[in-house]
Motif scaffolding. Structure first.
Motif, PDB file in Angstrom:
ATOM      1  N   SER A  18      -5.635  -0.199   5.033  1.00 16.72           N
ATOM      2  CA  SER A  18      -4.425   0.100   3.926  1.00 16.72           C
ATOM      3  C   SER A  18      -4.868  -0.141   2.520  1.00 16.72           C
ATOM      4  N   ASP A  19      -6.005  -0.974   2.278  1.00 17.08           N
ATOM      5  CA  ASP A  19      -6.486  -0.914   0.951  1.00 17.08           C
ATOM      6  C   ASP A  19      -7.147   0.413   0.630  1.00 17.08           C
ATOM      7  N   ASP A  21      -6.665   3.282   2.102  1.00 16.76           N
ATOM      8  CA  ASP A  21      -5.627   4.206   1.837  1.00 16.76           C
ATOM      9  C   ASP A  21      -5.329   4.321   0.398  1.00 16.76           C
ATOM     10  N   MET A  22      -4.854   3.104  -0.084  1.00 15.35           N
ATOM     11  CA  MET A  22      -4.388   2.736  -1.357  1.00 15.35           C
ATOM     12  C   MET A  22      -5.546   3.513  -2.329  1.00 15.35           C
ATOM     13  N   ASN A  25      -5.463   7.089  -2.608  1.00 16.63           N
ATOM     14  CA  ASN A  25      -4.148   7.597  -3.137  1.00 16.63           C
ATOM     15  C   ASN A  25      -4.081   7.320  -4.492  1.00 16.63           C
ATOM     16  N   SER A  26      -5.012   6.734  -4.879  1.00 22.64           N
ATOM     17  CA  SER A  26      -5.136   6.115  -6.489  1.00 22.64           C
ATOM     18  C   SER A  26      -5.891   7.169  -7.287  1.00 22.64           C
ATOM     19  N   CYS A  58     -13.461   6.252   3.193  1.00 23.43           N
ATOM     20  CA  CYS A  58     -13.182   6.301   2.038  1.00 23.43           C
ATOM     21  C   CYS A  58     -13.300   7.613   1.302  1.00 23.43           C
ATOM     22  N   PHE A 200      -6.695  -5.862  -7.082  1.00 21.73           N
ATOM     23  CA  PHE A 200      -6.051  -6.074  -5.741  1.00 21.73           C
ATOM     24  C   PHE A 200      -5.068  -7.328  -5.455  1.00 21.73           C
ATOM     25  N   ASN A 204       1.260  -3.946  -7.687  1.00 18.32           N
ATOM     26  CA  ASN A 204       1.168  -2.582  -7.955  1.00 18.32           C
ATOM     27  C   ASN A 204      -0.174  -1.993  -8.289  1.00 18.32           C
ATOM     28  N   PRO A 205      -1.281  -2.375  -7.460  1.00 16.62           N
ATOM     29  CA  PRO A 205      -2.607  -1.894  -7.768  1.00 16.62           C
ATOM     30  C   PRO A 205      -2.822  -0.611  -8.256  1.00 16.62           C
ATOM     31  N   GLN A 206      -2.273   0.375  -7.916  1.00 19.33           N
ATOM     32  CA  GLN A 206      -2.302   1.704  -8.431  1.00 19.33           C
ATOM     33  C   GLN A 206      -1.921   1.779  -9.687  1.00 19.33           C
TER      34      GLN A 206
END
Ligand code: DX5
Ligand code: ZN
Length: 215
Positions: A18-19, A21-22, A25-26, A58, A200, A204-206
């Motif tokens: 999940s991280d 993926d984040m 997409n960031s 990644c 992290f 909202n990390p992005q």
């Protein structure tokens, strides 16, 4: 635009997918991976099985920070993961020039990392051979520590050294990088921000990554 390299050390190790993926997409430019051996630093993080798995998932270039003794033993293995950058500690390399050369021969960019107490002047004779200098703004080994103020002046001194020698090295800062310290580091001449707990740990990390990039 500042280069942003979130540190995976503060990711959720029970759900790395999940991280990652984040991150994919960031707007993050790179992913910073902290390898620790329990000898050079008083902590153990993760090693090659994790590095290899993350490298496959990644999409961002990996910026690997080795907090280990004798990092030259792992140059070929690191190159094999496809890592973009291999950072080794000045304090861990007796023959730093040879190590930098071998990192380049293995097809990676070479970064040299300085502990908070190591002066930038020790880089005078190698600054033109490295792609990046990583300034530690905390004593390495743990995420979530307090930023060491001296790093601001140290970043300025490093910028001056790089300019005087006509080097193309980037300046990266790692440790305690958050909303208050990041703009001051960029103003002092920092090109690449590493940030773990601030990114992290955010709801909202992005959005945090985007804000760091805009500095
Ligand atoms: C510490 C590591 C850092 C760490 C930074 O030894 O090199 O990359 O993850 O964590 P924060 O950003 O939380 O200080
Ligand atoms: Zn690091």
């Amino acid at each position: 635009m500042t280069i942003v390299s979130p540190s995976m050390l503060s990711a959720n190790f029970l759900d790395l997918q999940s991280d990652i993926d984040m991150i994919n997409n960031s707007e993050a430019d790179w992913l910073h991976m902290d390898v620790m051996d329990g000898v050079f630093v008083p902590n153990i993080s993760f090693g090659f099985p994790v590095l290899e798995a993350v490298a496959k998932a990644c999409k961002k270039p990996l910026d690997v920070h080795f907090m280990i003794v004798n990092p030259e033993r792992y140059i070929a293995q690191t190159a094999k993961t496809g890592a973009m950058m291999m950072n080794v500690h000045y304090e861990a390399c007796t023959h730093l020039s040879r190590t930098v050369q071998e990192i380049h021969e293995a097809g990676m960019k070479a970064g040299v990392t300085l502990n908070p107490s190591t002066p930038v002047s020790c880089l005078e004779d190698i600054i033109c051979d490295v792609d990046m200098v990583l300034l530690m703004s905390v004593n390495p080994g743990f995420g979530g520590q307090k930023f060491i103020e001296n790093t601001i002046e140290k970043t300025k001194r490093l910028r001056k050294l790089i300019t005087e020698h006509g080097s193309n090295a980037l300046i990266q800062v790692d440790g305690g990088v958050q909303g208050k310290t990041a703009p001051r580091l960029v103003a002092a001449g920092c090109d690449v921000l590493v940030s773990g707990s601030y990114v992290f740990g955010a709801p909202n990390p992005q959005e945090i990554i985007r804000q760091l990039k805009d500095l």
